[in-house]
Structures are given as C-alpha cells and as structure tokens.
Design a protein around this motif. Structure first.
Motif, PDB file in Angstrom:
ATOM      1  N   SER A  47      18.052  33.613  61.342  1.00  0.00           N
ATOM      2  CA  SER A  47      18.523  33.123  62.773  1.00  0.00           C
ATOM      3  C   SER A  47      18.765  34.444  63.663  1.00  0.00           C
ATOM      4  N   LEU A  48      18.634  33.770  65.328  1.00  0.00           N
ATOM      5  CA  LEU A  48      18.416  35.084  66.050  1.00  0.00           C
ATOM      6  C   LEU A  48      20.529  35.083  66.630  1.00  0.00           C
ATOM      7  N   VAL A  49      21.252  34.896  65.609  1.00  0.00           N
ATOM      8  CA  VAL A  49      22.076  34.145  66.221  1.00  0.00           C
ATOM      9  C   VAL A  49      23.398  35.850  65.637  1.00  0.00           C
ATOM     10  N   GLU A  53      22.850  20.862  66.760  1.00  0.00           N
ATOM     11  CA  GLU A  53      22.906  22.486  67.502  1.00  0.00           C
ATOM     12  C   GLU A  53      21.450  22.156  68.093  1.00  0.00           C
ATOM     13  N   GLY A  65      18.526  29.853  61.523  1.00  0.00           N
ATOM     14  CA  GLY A  65      19.576  29.490  60.411  1.00  0.00           C
ATOM     15  C   GLY A  65      20.991  29.308  60.772  1.00  0.00           C
ATOM     16  N   SER A 117      12.462  21.823  71.034  1.00  0.00           N
ATOM     17  CA  SER A 117      11.024  22.135  71.093  1.00  0.00           C
ATOM     18  C   SER A 117      10.084  22.709  70.272  1.00  0.00           C
ATOM     19  N   TYR A 118      10.866  23.116  69.451  1.00  0.00           N
ATOM     20  CA  TYR A 118       8.991  24.350  68.011  1.00  0.00           C
ATOM     21  C   TYR A 118       8.180  25.235  68.692  1.00  0.00           C
ATOM     22  N   CYS A 134      10.560  32.969  70.672  1.00  0.00           N
ATOM     23  CA  CYS A 134      12.218  32.511  69.455  1.00  0.00           C
ATOM     24  C   CYS A 134      11.182  31.175  70.079  1.00  0.00           C
ATOM     25  N   GLY A 164      11.470  18.316  70.302  1.00  0.00           N
ATOM     26  CA  GLY A 164      10.407  18.056  71.830  1.00  0.00           C
ATOM     27  C   GLY A 164      11.653  18.362  72.916  1.00  0.00           C
ATOM     28  N   PHE A 171      14.115  19.719  75.387  1.00  0.00           N
ATOM     29  CA  PHE A 171      16.080  18.263  75.449  1.00  0.00           C
ATOM     30  C   PHE A 171      15.690  17.365  76.655  1.00  0.00           C
ATOM     31  N   GLU A 172      14.926  17.773  78.281  1.00  0.00           N
ATOM     32  CA  GLU A 172      14.818  16.713  79.038  1.00  0.00           C
ATOM     33  C   GLU A 172      14.640  15.260  78.690  1.00  0.00           C
ATOM     34  N   ARG A 211      26.533  22.231  69.784  1.00  0.00           N
ATOM     35  CA  ARG A 211      26.499  23.613  69.930  1.00  0.00           C
ATOM     36  C   ARG A 211      25.254  24.081  70.810  1.00  0.00           C
ATOM     37  N   SER A 267      17.967  23.433  80.242  1.00  0.00           N
ATOM     38  CA  SER A 267      18.424  24.010  79.040  1.00  0.00           C
ATOM     39  C   SER A 267      20.303  23.420  79.077  1.00  0.00           C
TER      40      SER A 267
END
Ligand SMILES: C[S@@+](CC[C@H](N)C(=O)[O-])C[C@H]1O[C@@H](n2cnc3c(N)ncnc32)[C@H](O)[C@@H]1O
Length: 282
Positions: free
Chosen positions: A74-76, A102, A109, A136-137, A168, A195, A197-198, A215, A223
């Motif tokens: 996780s980057l959080v 999320e 993570g 989106s990956y 990220c 994909g 979000f939009e 989240r 976004s």
C-alpha cells in the motif's frame, strides 16, 4: 520512533530534491523509498507492541497486525490505513448496511485491509457485503488545470515525490493474487472494475445498491469529482466517505469542497493526520 523516522526521511528527500540534479534525485529517491517501505512496517509494529499489554489493548494490537501485513502493498500511510480499518470495523459493528468501495487500488494493500475486516466473521458477523475495487491499473492520469493552485504552491500539492502520468501503478493480477492466494478472501464477494473512473463508475454504479464505506484515492480533481458525483448518493446514513488525498492534493480538495458546497452539506470533516480526511454521512 516511527513518526520521527518518517519525518527524517521526508526531510532528506525534500532537501535532496532542491539540491540534486533531477536524474540523481530520482535514483536516490527510488533507493530511499524502497528503504523506507522495507523498514516502516517493522517500525510501526514495534511502536504498537506495548498496546497488547494495555487494558483493552487487544483491539489496537489486532489492527496493528492487520496493517503490518498490508503495508508492503500500500501507498497509503499508516494514519490513512488506521482510519480505513476503523471505519470498516465501525460500520460492521453498528450494522450499517452497504458495500465497501475503493476507487484507486494500486497494488491492493488498503483494499486487502478493508477485506480483512469485512470478511472476518468475528468482527462483521454475517452481514453480506461486497468489496468493489476500481482502478485503471495504468497509474494516475495526467493532472488537469484544476489540480494546480498557484496561491497554495507551484505544483499539484504537498507530495513527497512528483506525480506524473502513470504514477502509482498496480497490476490487476497482483491484486487478485494478494486477495485470493495470499489471503483467501471469498472470491464471490470481491468485484474488480478495471478502467478509468470516468467510464467505469457511471456504468457500474447501477449494480451497487448501498455503500457503507466509500474510499476515494485517485489524487486528482476529475477523478475525485467523478467518484463523489456518482457514488455519494448511494452511501447509507451512518456510512463513511474517506478521501485519501484531501490535504495533500489541491485538486482533490477542490473537488470535495465544491461538492460539499453544491450540495449544501455540512459534514463534520475529520483529518487522518497525514493528508486524508473522512466524514460520516448524516
Ligand atoms: C495513490 S494510488 C492508490 C493507492 C492504494 N489505495 C493503496 O492502497 O496503495 C492511486 C490509484 O488510483 C488510480 N487512478 C487514479 N485516477 C484514476 C482514474 N481516473 N481512473 C482509474 N484509476 C485511477 C491509479 O491507477 C492508482 O493506482
């Protein structure tokens, strides 16, 4: 000790960014970031060790162990992970109905942390919830003009590192591996939506009835705005909205503030102490 270490590393990074040529800085940043990512989970767990001996400390110790396990993915930051853990646990304990979402999963993570609470029968009983994971990956899209605020600073926010397009990134296969091979969470309870979000959120929202925890972790204005406009109305009263980048990204904050103003909402916004915010839906 944990926060002191983090503060020192941040200072070194900021100093280095000002003084070193970009290429050298990027190499140093990669090395420091990897050192930081390797050390932080252990520093965090050690700092929480004494809680297990405190009266009622078992809960906090159990949270710390769960967080320790997901930190490498996780980057959080720790504060954001703690807020997320507590929000999911709280909606479970209060039987607030709805799924967990999320948006901005990266390597999964934080999503795994949400799953570790939601699918733990001792905490969440039998309430049937799904976990929806949007990404989106392909990493972050390009920021837009709405992400810059010259009055606040020259960039897009208070980031430790620059965040160009593609930052990220995570990989769907890696997230699935974390969810199902490493953790054995129930396959039929986790929905992956790949994909932008939009495109995906306006379509997929039709399949989501209610949300207990929303989240949002997509950094930029467009976004964040897209997530709020499409999903806020599905959040159950008593559920949580968590916005990971509220204090760290100008555009994210702008999207949240505009949304709150346009809807004449009066949420009690709380901060996670590291850049994120959260509030309970009235
Ligand atoms: C900061 S990372 C998320 C961190 C993640 N929650 C964790 O636990 O490490 C942001 C993620 O949001 C995704 N993202 C940002 N904007 C997006 C958009 N408009 N559509 C789809 N994915 C987006 C990026 O691909 C990236 O993986």
């Amino acid at each position: 000790m944990f926060f002191a270490l983090k503060k020192q590393l941040k200072r070194i990074v900021r100093m280095a960014e000002k003084r070193l040529p970009e290429k050298t800085f990027n190499v140093l940043y990669r090395e420091l970031f990897s050192l930081y990512k390797n050390m932080v989970p252990y520093a965090y767990l050690c700092s929480k060790g004494p809680t297990k001996f405190l009266k009622n400390g078992q809960d906090r110790w159990s949270m710390a162990k769960n967080i320790f396990h997901v930190m490498p993915y996780s980057l959080v930051g720790v504060c954001g992970l703690e807020v997320t853990y507590k929000a999911v646990k709280d909606v479970c304990e209060r039987n607030i109905p709805g799924d967990l979402i999320e948006l901005g999963v990266a390597r999964g993570g934080c999503a795994a942390l949400m799953a570790s609470v939601a699918f733990n029968k001792e905490i969440c009983g039998k309430m049937d919830r799904k976990l929806w994971l949007f990404d989106s990956y392909e990493g972050l899209p390009e920021p837009t003009a709405m992400d810059f605020n010259p009055e606040l600073g020259s960039g897009t926010g208070e980031h430790v590192r620059p965040l160009p397009k593609g930052s990220c990134p995570g990989q769907l296969d890696e997230v699935k591996h974390l969810m199902f091979s490493k953790n054995h969470f129930p396959r039929d309870k986790i929905e992956f939506v790949k994909g932008w979000f939009e495109k995906t959120v306006p379509v997929t929202k039709k399949e989501i009835q209610q949300i207990a925890v929303l989240r949002i972790d997509g950094d930029w204005y467009e976004s964040t705005k897209c997530c709020l406009e499409n999903l806020y109305d599905k959040v159950t009263s008593g559920g949580y909205i968590i916005v990971d980048d509220y204090q760290s990204c100008y555009g994210c904050r702008r999207a949240v503030d505009e949304f709150i103003q346009n809807r004449s909402l009066v949420p009690v916004i709380k901060f996670d102490g590291r850049g994120g915010c959260y509030f309970e839906k009235a």
